[in-house]
Design an enzyme around this catalytic site. Sequence first.
Site, mmCIF file in Angstrom:
data_model
loop_
_atom_site.group_PDB
_atom_site.id
_atom_site.type_symbol
_atom_site.label_atom_id
_atom_site.label_comp_id
_atom_site.label_asym_id
_atom_site.label_seq_id
_atom_site.Cartn_x
_atom_site.Cartn_y
_atom_site.Cartn_z
ATOM 1 N N MET A 52 0.832 -1.207 0.000
ATOM 2 C CA MET A 52 0.000 0.000 0.000
ATOM 3 C C MET A 52 0.869 1.260 0.000
ATOM 4 S SD MET A 52 -1.155 2.572 2.260
ATOM 5 C CE MET A 52 -1.323 1.953 3.918
ATOM 6 N N TYR A 55 2.510 1.989 -3.413
ATOM 7 C CA TYR A 55 1.611 2.549 -4.423
ATOM 8 C C TYR A 55 1.059 3.914 -4.026
ATOM 9 C CZ TYR A 55 1.969 -1.650 -7.152
ATOM 10 O OH TYR A 55 2.461 -2.676 -7.918
ATOM 11 N N GLU A 56 1.019 4.221 -2.753
ATOM 12 C CA GLU A 56 0.544 5.536 -2.304
ATOM 13 C C GLU A 56 1.623 6.607 -2.454
ATOM 14 O OE1 GLU A 56 -2.430 6.675 -1.346
ATOM 15 O OE2 GLU A 56 -3.400 4.738 -1.578
ATOM 16 N N SER A 57 2.848 6.306 -1.985
ATOM 17 C CA SER A 57 3.862 7.361 -1.879
ATOM 18 C C SER A 57 5.245 6.978 -2.379
ATOM 19 C CB SER A 57 4.004 7.772 -0.411
ATOM 20 O OG SER A 57 4.574 6.690 0.333
ATOM 21 N N SER A 130 -5.446 2.117 -3.484
ATOM 22 C CA SER A 130 -4.246 1.452 -4.006
ATOM 23 C C SER A 130 -4.106 0.038 -3.453
ATOM 24 C CB SER A 130 -2.994 2.266 -3.683
ATOM 25 O OG SER A 130 -2.814 2.330 -2.284
#
Length: 159
Positions: A52, A55-57, A130
């Site tokens: 996660m 894909y987020e940051s 995500s």
Amino acid sequence: MKAWGTVVVTLATLMVVTVDAKIYERCELAARLERAGLNGYKGYGVGDWLCMAHYESGFDTAFVDHNPDGSSEYGIFQLNSAWWCDNGITPTKNLCHMDCHDLLNRHILDDIRCAKQIVSSQNGLSAWTSWRLHCSGHDLSEWLKGCDMHVKIDPKIHP
């Protein structure tokens, strides 16, 4: 004149944040998340959290994304200013009782505390699009490959 003062303060804050920001290495972040109690928390393993956060940051604590509704997402887990933190701009519920800019430094315990609150809701990690798109139902063992840790997962979440 007041608007310029706000701009100057915001820019100064962002410069300070950038100096204290960090882009984590995958195994380094895995160890940090495990030490913070996320391995097995609410049935999710560290692989879920790594996937996660990637894909987020991209594991970047200083990452900020702006949404069409005017809200922004902050930090390694991209916590939303309309719900979880206060950025001083967006009307917010501030359910984690924190300043959004506190999510932009290398010290991620506050990010983790807020993420634990989010994942404790009925949506779990599905609160992050995500995770639903890229992580849920996938083999997450690759995220831990080469890292010195063991996966703890709930078979109800990962059949």
